[in-house]
Design a protein around this motif. Structure first.
Motif, short mmCIF file in Angstrom:
data_model
loop_
_atom_site.label_atom_id
_atom_site.label_comp_id
_atom_site.label_asym_id
_atom_site.label_seq_id
_atom_site.Cartn_x
_atom_site.Cartn_y
_atom_site.Cartn_z
N THR A 41 0.85 -1.18 0.00
CA THR A 41 0.00 0.00 0.00
C THR A 41 0.88 1.23 0.00
O THR A 41 2.10 1.14 0.09
CB THR A 41 -0.90 0.02 1.25
N GLY A 42 0.27 2.37 -0.11
CA GLY A 42 1.00 3.62 -0.02
C GLY A 42 1.24 4.26 -1.37
O GLY A 42 0.84 3.75 -2.42
N PRO A 43 1.92 5.40 -1.35
CA PRO A 43 2.11 6.17 -2.58
C PRO A 43 2.94 5.44 -3.64
O PRO A 43 2.67 5.59 -4.83
CB PRO A 43 2.80 7.45 -2.11
N ALA A 44 3.92 4.67 -3.25
CA ALA A 44 4.73 3.94 -4.24
C ALA A 44 3.87 2.93 -5.00
O ALA A 44 3.98 2.79 -6.22
CB ALA A 44 5.91 3.25 -3.57
N ALA A 45 2.99 2.25 -4.29
CA ALA A 45 2.10 1.28 -4.94
C ALA A 45 1.12 2.01 -5.86
O ALA A 45 0.84 1.52 -6.96
CB ALA A 45 1.34 0.48 -3.88
N GLU A 89 -2.29 11.17 -8.89
CA GLU A 89 -2.63 12.28 -8.00
C GLU A 89 -2.66 11.83 -6.54
O GLU A 89 -2.22 12.57 -5.65
CB GLU A 89 -3.97 12.89 -8.41
N ALA A 90 -3.15 10.63 -6.29
CA ALA A 90 -3.18 10.10 -4.93
C ALA A 90 -1.76 9.90 -4.41
O ALA A 90 -1.46 10.23 -3.26
CB ALA A 90 -3.95 8.79 -4.88
N GLN A 95 3.02 11.85 -1.26
CA GLN A 95 4.47 12.00 -1.37
C GLN A 95 4.78 12.93 -2.54
O GLN A 95 4.61 12.55 -3.70
CB GLN A 95 5.13 10.64 -1.57
N PRO A 96 5.23 14.15 -2.24
CA PRO A 96 5.46 15.15 -3.29
C PRO A 96 6.43 14.71 -4.39
O PRO A 96 6.41 15.27 -5.48
CB PRO A 96 6.03 16.35 -2.51
N ALA A 97 7.24 13.72 -4.15
CA ALA A 97 8.16 13.24 -5.19
C ALA A 97 7.41 12.71 -6.41
O ALA A 97 7.98 12.64 -7.50
CB ALA A 97 9.06 12.14 -4.63
N TYR A 98 6.14 12.37 -6.25
CA TYR A 98 5.35 11.85 -7.37
C TYR A 98 4.58 12.94 -8.11
O TYR A 98 3.82 12.65 -9.03
CB TYR A 98 4.39 10.76 -6.89
N GLU A 99 4.78 14.22 -7.75
CA GLU A 99 4.08 15.31 -8.43
C GLU A 99 4.43 15.39 -9.92
O GLU A 99 3.54 15.60 -10.74
CB GLU A 99 4.34 16.63 -7.72
#
Length: 135
Positions: A41-45, A89-90, A95-99
């Motif tokens: 789970t989480g932003p990386a997933a 977007e989620a 995690q701002p690195a995915y902006e």
């Protein structure tokens, strides 16, 4: 009858203990299997799922072949792109690195929805694909 009652009580306690031990062991095995199943789970997933949806878009229409229409898009393109955009977007929200990924997928989305497959939109597509190769 006293001996029979004592034996019945011992059997009941033994059965209860065996049931509790079986429940604990079974729960432990299921928990271990679930943890090892790779569910993450989480932003990386979310970012990886966005990239998977983006990859499944396939080839986008070539404007050199005439003005694309919604009928010229492969079935599921808009849904996959919407899913990729939402997931990116989620991920960026957490995690701002995915902006940058979210921004580029948004650029691809704008290109496809407007049916204006210009150089800017294709640049967003290549940048998003590049980010996905590192995610």
């Amino acid at each position: 009858m006293g001996d029979d009652d004592a034996t019945a009580t011992q059997l009941s306690r033994g059965q209860v203990l065996a049931g509790v031990v079986g429940f604990v062991l079974g729960g432990s095995v299921l928990g271990t299997l679930w943890a090892l199943s790779g569910s993450e789970t989480g932003p990386a997933a979310d970012a990886r799922a966005a990239c998977a949806a983006l990859t499944r878009l396939g080839d986008l229409p070539d404007p050199a072949e005439g003005r694309p229409t919604f009928g010229s898009l492969a079935p599921g393109t808009l849904d996959r792109l919407a899913a990729a955009k939402s997931l990116a977007e989620a991920a960026a929200e957490l995690q701002p690195a995915y902006e940058p990924l979210a921004d580029h997928i948004d650029g691809v989305n704008r290109m496809v929805v407007s049916l204006n497959f210009d150089a800017g939109g294709r640049w967003h597509f290549s940048q998003a694909t590049e980010i996905c190769s590192r995610t």
